[in-house]
Every structure is written in C-alpha cells, then in structure tokens.
Write a protein that holds these residues in place. Structure first.
Motif, PDB file in Angstrom:
ATOM      1  N   ALA A   1       1.009  -1.056   0.047  1.00  0.00           N
ATOM      2  CA  ALA A   1       0.113   0.074  -0.122  1.00  0.00           C
ATOM      3  C   ALA A   1       0.863   1.275   0.043  1.00  0.00           C
ATOM      4  O   ALA A   1       2.052   1.145   0.473  1.00  0.00           O
ATOM      5  N   CYS A   2       0.425   2.319  -0.505  1.00  0.00           N
ATOM      6  CA  CYS A   2       1.003   3.643  -0.483  1.00  0.00           C
ATOM      7  C   CYS A   2       0.121   4.428   0.446  1.00  0.00           C
ATOM      8  O   CYS A   2      -0.968   4.892  -0.007  1.00  0.00           O
ATOM      9  N   ILE A   3       0.493   5.248   1.339  1.00  0.00           N
ATOM     10  CA  ILE A   3      -0.480   6.172   2.362  1.00  0.00           C
ATOM     11  C   ILE A   3       0.263   7.560   2.249  1.00  0.00           C
ATOM     12  O   ILE A   3       1.361   7.692   2.135  1.00  0.00           O
TER      13      ILE A   3
ATOM     14  N   ARG B   1      -4.424   8.776   4.420  1.00  0.00           N
ATOM     15  CA  ARG B   1      -5.234   8.464   3.166  1.00  0.00           C
ATOM     16  C   ARG B   1      -4.537   7.311   2.345  1.00  0.00           C
ATOM     17  O   ARG B   1      -3.278   7.595   1.808  1.00  0.00           O
ATOM     18  N   ASP B   2      -5.327   6.328   1.833  1.00  0.00           N
ATOM     19  CA  ASP B   2      -4.568   5.304   1.053  1.00  0.00           C
ATOM     20  C   ASP B   2      -4.713   5.574  -0.440  1.00  0.00           C
ATOM     21  O   ASP B   2      -5.828   5.839  -0.968  1.00  0.00           O
TER      22      ASP B   2
ATOM     23  N   VAL C   1      -4.895   5.534  -6.670  1.00  0.00           N
ATOM     24  CA  VAL C   1      -4.729   6.662  -7.387  1.00  0.00           C
ATOM     25  C   VAL C   1      -3.483   6.610  -7.994  1.00  0.00           C
ATOM     26  O   VAL C   1      -3.223   7.168  -9.074  1.00  0.00           O
ATOM     27  N   ARG C   2      -2.330   6.162  -7.314  1.00  0.00           N
ATOM     28  CA  ARG C   2      -0.992   6.194  -8.114  1.00  0.00           C
ATOM     29  C   ARG C   2      -0.911   5.169  -9.141  1.00  0.00           C
ATOM     30  O   ARG C   2      -0.506   5.354 -10.030  1.00  0.00           O
TER      31      ARG C   2
ATOM     32  N   ALA D   1      -2.646   7.031 -12.265  1.00  0.00           N
ATOM     33  CA  ALA D   1      -1.784   7.873 -12.353  1.00  0.00           C
ATOM     34  C   ALA D   1      -0.610   7.266 -13.453  1.00  0.00           C
ATOM     35  O   ALA D   1      -0.150   7.913 -14.459  1.00  0.00           O
ATOM     36  N   GLU D   2      -0.181   6.109 -13.063  1.00  0.00           N
ATOM     37  CA  GLU D   2       0.751   5.245 -13.767  1.00  0.00           C
ATOM     38  C   GLU D   2       0.070   4.977 -14.975  1.00  0.00           C
ATOM     39  O   GLU D   2       0.741   4.960 -16.105  1.00  0.00           O
ATOM     40  N   GLU D   3      -1.141   4.499 -15.023  1.00  0.00           N
ATOM     41  CA  GLU D   3      -1.809   4.043 -16.315  1.00  0.00           C
ATOM     42  C   GLU D   3      -2.089   5.359 -17.214  1.00  0.00           C
ATOM     43  O   GLU D   3      -1.890   5.082 -18.510  1.00  0.00           O
ATOM     44  N   ILE D   4      -2.526   6.548 -16.701  1.00  0.00           N
ATOM     45  CA  ILE D   4      -2.465   7.857 -17.492  1.00  0.00           C
ATOM     46  C   ILE D   4      -1.220   8.075 -18.017  1.00  0.00           C
ATOM     47  O   ILE D   4      -1.292   8.363 -19.212  1.00  0.00           O
TER      48      ILE D   4
END
Length: 512
Positions: free
Chosen positions: A18-20, A42-43, A47-48, A51-54
């Motif tokens: 996870a990225c917090i 906030r997890d 979102v990350r 963003a990587e897909e975008i």
C-alpha cells in the motif's frame, strides 16, 4: 513535529503493498501551547496506479503519433460525427492542404472528384480498398483504402490511407517497361444525379451496359455528362482496376490523331522518337478506351478504327507487325450519326460496330425534376473550388433557373452557378436572383419538353421506342393524307421500311 511545532503535509509513506499519504498537524490549547498531534492517513494506492496508467497512455499516444507522423503513407482519421480529427505530415505534403484547413471539417473538404471513402465506410461499417479519387488544390490522383474504427462493436470513426498514383505509374514503368497509365476513372454511378424518369432510364441502361463487354455509344447534346457516364461504366465493369484512357477526337489534329492513337515505330516520320512510341490504344490494353466526339474523325481514320473493333488488332504508324489488343470501347457523340451515315460523312459499317448498345442521355431541359439536386451537387463542388460556403438558392432564383432553356445543359448550369458565386459577397450564403446572370426563359419549348413527361412511369426502352415510332409514323401518314411514299420521304426512311413498320405496329389506314 511536536518538537518543532511545524505541520507535515502530504507525506508519502509506503507500507508493504500500500501507498499512504499522511497529513500531520500539532494540536494547541488556548494558550497556543502544543498539547498533542493529529494525523490523517489516506490510501492512495489506486490513485497511484491510475496515474501510472495515465502516464502510460500518454506515452503510448505520443508513440502512436510519432509512428503516424513518421509514416510516408497519407493518413487521415475522422470521428464518429464525421469530422476530421487527425492528419499526418504526409497528408499535407501530398494533398496540399494545411492541417488547420481540414481539422474539424467534414471529410469531403479535400475531395475534387469522387465520393468520400470515410462517409462510405461509416455508412456501411465495412472496409473499402482501391478507390480512385482526385484530391487537393492540385487535383492529385490517389488511391484510397479505408476501414471503420470499431470499439466493442461501437463505430467511433474511420481511418483512411492514400497512395499517390504517380508512384504506381513509375513502378509499373520500371518493372514492366510499359508506359504509365494515362488516366483512371474518377466517377461512379453514385456521382450521377438522376431523379426524373428520363435520366433514371439512361442510368439503368448504362448499368446494364457496364455488366457486359459490349461497345457502348453515348448519345446526347454537348454538356449533358457523356464523359461522366463513360467513367461510371468503366468503374462498374470488370475492367475497373485497369486503365481508362480518354481520347478527344475533336481536340487532336487529324494529322496527329493516328500517331497518338496507334503509336509509331522508330523513324516512322521526321521528328519521331528513335525508340518509337506506344499509342493510346496500347495504353488502354486490358481496360477501356473512351472515344469522345467520335463523329469528328476523318473517313481514313474510320477505316483503321473499324479494323481495331473487328479484328482486335492494329498496326503502328510505320510498322508492319499487327499488335493484338484487348480493349473495351466506349464512344460518345453529340452528332446525329444516322444522318451522317446517310450523307456519307460516317461509315455505315463503323456505325453499326459502335452502335451495339446505345445510351441516350437526355438534355437538361427534359430533366427539370433533377434541377434541385443538380444545383446542390454543383454547389458542393464550387464551394470547394472558390473557397465559399454557399448553402443553397432562393425560391425565386430556383424558379428563374427552372424557366431557362439550358442549351448548354449541365455545363451551362455549372457556369451560371459559378458566376453567381463570384458576384456574391463572402457573408452571403444563399443565391438570389440578383446574383444570377440574365437568362432566357424556356419560351416556345412546349413541343420539345413537357414538364409532365419527366414524371411518366418508367417503362422498358423497347416499349418506349416502339410507341414513339408508331406515333411518328401515324402522324406522318396523317399529315401526308395517307400518301405513304411522301410519308416515307418525310420520315427519312425507305418505302419498304415504312411498309414493314406499318405492318409491325398494325397501323390501319383508318387510324391515320
């Protein structure tokens, strides 16, 4: 933070998979003393990933754009609404139009002759290949392949690739040693406006002729569209992917016509190329030869042309060897060849060779029901040529055009509309009577054209011809008081032929 009293915002903290994202702020009492701390977590894992897909999509888009821009093939793309959304640099180089001139415009914006493949593909949802068009200000000849853009079964647009025909011509010349093709047909039957019964009958006869290898004779006044019919017949025939060579017999001097048509051997005459030259007949081998204004050729050339039609072979100027030929001939004339045969100006045997399948194209005064669609069709073409956006014509102006004779037929109509566009202001989008040049009303044409005649139900050509012959013979006999010899003379036929037709159509003496 408790020691410094400074908040820590948007701090990233990785915990396993996870990225917090955390925000930490001090808690102060009423004396502004730090008494504690509060943190919000906030997890942002999803979102990350998004963003990587975008970022990946953006990189892919840039990669695709780089590939399309690097391609030497001319590429254009339209969206689901039929508007151009992408063209590459090769497009601007070949078509000759700037990117800003076409973006957001309909796909017909660059077409000079032919039908938009983008619109055809979006209507049928099927790919098309090898469609000849003329495009851009320079009227470049191209071959178009196009395919629909389908996403999950939903039509999102169309993509087309164009190839310069001159490249194919050069390739054919270098690979086979043959001269490049003279011309390709640019029109189909879809490009011909036919609303009234007279024009629909002509179109139907032309379609039937296209399905056969028979020689076709296009008859009609100057400006009625005989050349467009010839293009359409070739495009609908089994020879559509073969050359279409046009010869204007009236435009080429008689002294040059033979060498242009048959070619010549080396040293055939003074000034001839040392290597000799292939003629237009050889250029048309395997395809279609369109002899426009065939009634203008000399008797000597008629003899040589007759040999081509009869023997399927010819001899070059200055040559001795017969060259075999496989060509389909379409001829056109605005003359009365039957009268020319009687006067000795045209060979009877050649007349019957080219009169295998005659197609009569009616003059514009006999197809006034087509005027509205013809005007719209011509305005679309003229808007492109003149850089205008004229939308239509007023009712009064249309009525003025409907009352005109049109001795120059469709060609005259196009000239009249051209003059109207020239005198119009750029902020005007409707042709008014003030924009039209003076036109003579169609007075005294009741005997040549009846408005109701164009609305008659379509009937087989043989029945229509038979009915017309019976009426003409009956009228001639009536006008001559039953004197059959005099009636035959006025009809321009032999007495024997008149007796045959009286018997054929059962014309009794009391009926006249």
């Amino acid at each position: 933070m408790l020691e410094t009293g400074l908040p820590e915002l948007n701090q990233r903290q990785d915990t396993g998979n996870a990225c917090i994202l955390t925000n930490r702020v001090p808690v102060r009492d009423e004396n502004n003393q730090i008494v504690g701390a509060a943190a919000v977590f906030r997890d942002i894992t999803e979102v990350r990933q998004l963003a990587e897909e975008i970022s990946s999509v953006r990189e892919m888009k840039k990669l695709l754009e780089a590939i399309i821009n690097a391609s030497q093939d001319v590429i254009s793309v339209v969206d689901g609404q039929g508007k151009i959304i992408l063209v590459n640099p090769a497009y601007t180089r070949l078509i000759g139009m700037r990117r800003e001139d076409v973006m957001g415009k309909p796909p017909t914006v660059d077409i000079r002759q032919g039908e938009s493949v983008h619109l055809r593909v979006m209507q049928s949802r099927e790919a098309v290949r090898g469609v000849p068009l003329r495009v851009g200000p320079a009227n470049r000849e191209v071959i178009i392949n196009a395919a629909p853009l389908l996403v999950d079964g939903r039509l999102c647009g169309s993509v087309a690739m164009a190839h310069d025909i001159s490249e194919f011509k050069g390739l054919i010349a270098s690979r086979t040693g043959r001269a490049p093709l003279q011309e390709q047909a640019c029109y189909t039957f879809d490009d011909i406006v036919a609303v009234g019964s007279a024009m629909r009958m002509a179109l139907e006869n032309a379609r039937r002729a296209a399905a056969t290898p028979a020689t076709v004779l296009l008859l009609g006044e100057s400006g009625t569209g005989k050349e467009r019919f010839a293009h359409a017949i070739h495009s609908a025939s089994q020879r559509s992917n073969r050359p279409f060579v046009r010869v204007n017999c009236a435009a080429i001097p008689e002294t040059l016509l033979e060498s242009q048509l048959f070619g010549y051997e080396a040293g055939a005459f003074s000034g001839a190329l040392k290597s000799g030259k292939k003629g237009l007949l050889e250029e048309a081998d395997g395809g279609t030869l369109f002899l426009d204004e065939i009634g203008e050729i000399s008797p000597a050339m008629q003899v040589k042309l007759l040999r081509v039609l009869q023997e399927k072979e010819f001899i070059r100027v200055g040559g001795v060897r017969a060259i075999q030929l496989d060509v389909r001939v379409i001829a056109a004339t605005n003359q009365n060849l039957e009268e020319a045969v009687k006067n000795g100006g045209f060979r009877k045997d050649l007349y019957y060779r080219i009169h295998v399948f005659p197609v009569f194209i009616p003059p514009l005064r006999c197809r006034r029901g087509d005027l509205t669609q013809l005007i719209g069709h011509l305005l679309a073409k003229l808007n492109w040529e003149y850089g205008r956006s004229v939308q239509g014509i007023s009712e009064a102006a249309a009525d003025m055009l409907a009352r005109h004779n049109w001795p120059g037929n469709v060609r005259e109509l196009e000239n009249v509309l051209s003059r109207a566009l020239i005198v119009m202001n750029f902020d005007e989008d409707t042709i008014l009577t003030a924009h039209l040049p003076p036109l003579a009303p169609a007075a005294g044409l009741a005997g040549r054209y009846s408005p109701a005649a164009d609305d008659l139900p379509l009937s087989p050509l043989t029945e229509t011809v038979a009915a017309a012959e019976r009426r003409a013979i009956a009228a001639a006999l009536d006008g001559c008081g039953g004197n059959r010899a005099e009636a035959a003379r006025k009809l321009g036929i032999s007495l024997r032929t008149l007796y045959y037709k009286i018997d054929k159509y059962a014309i009794a003496d009391d009926s006249v």
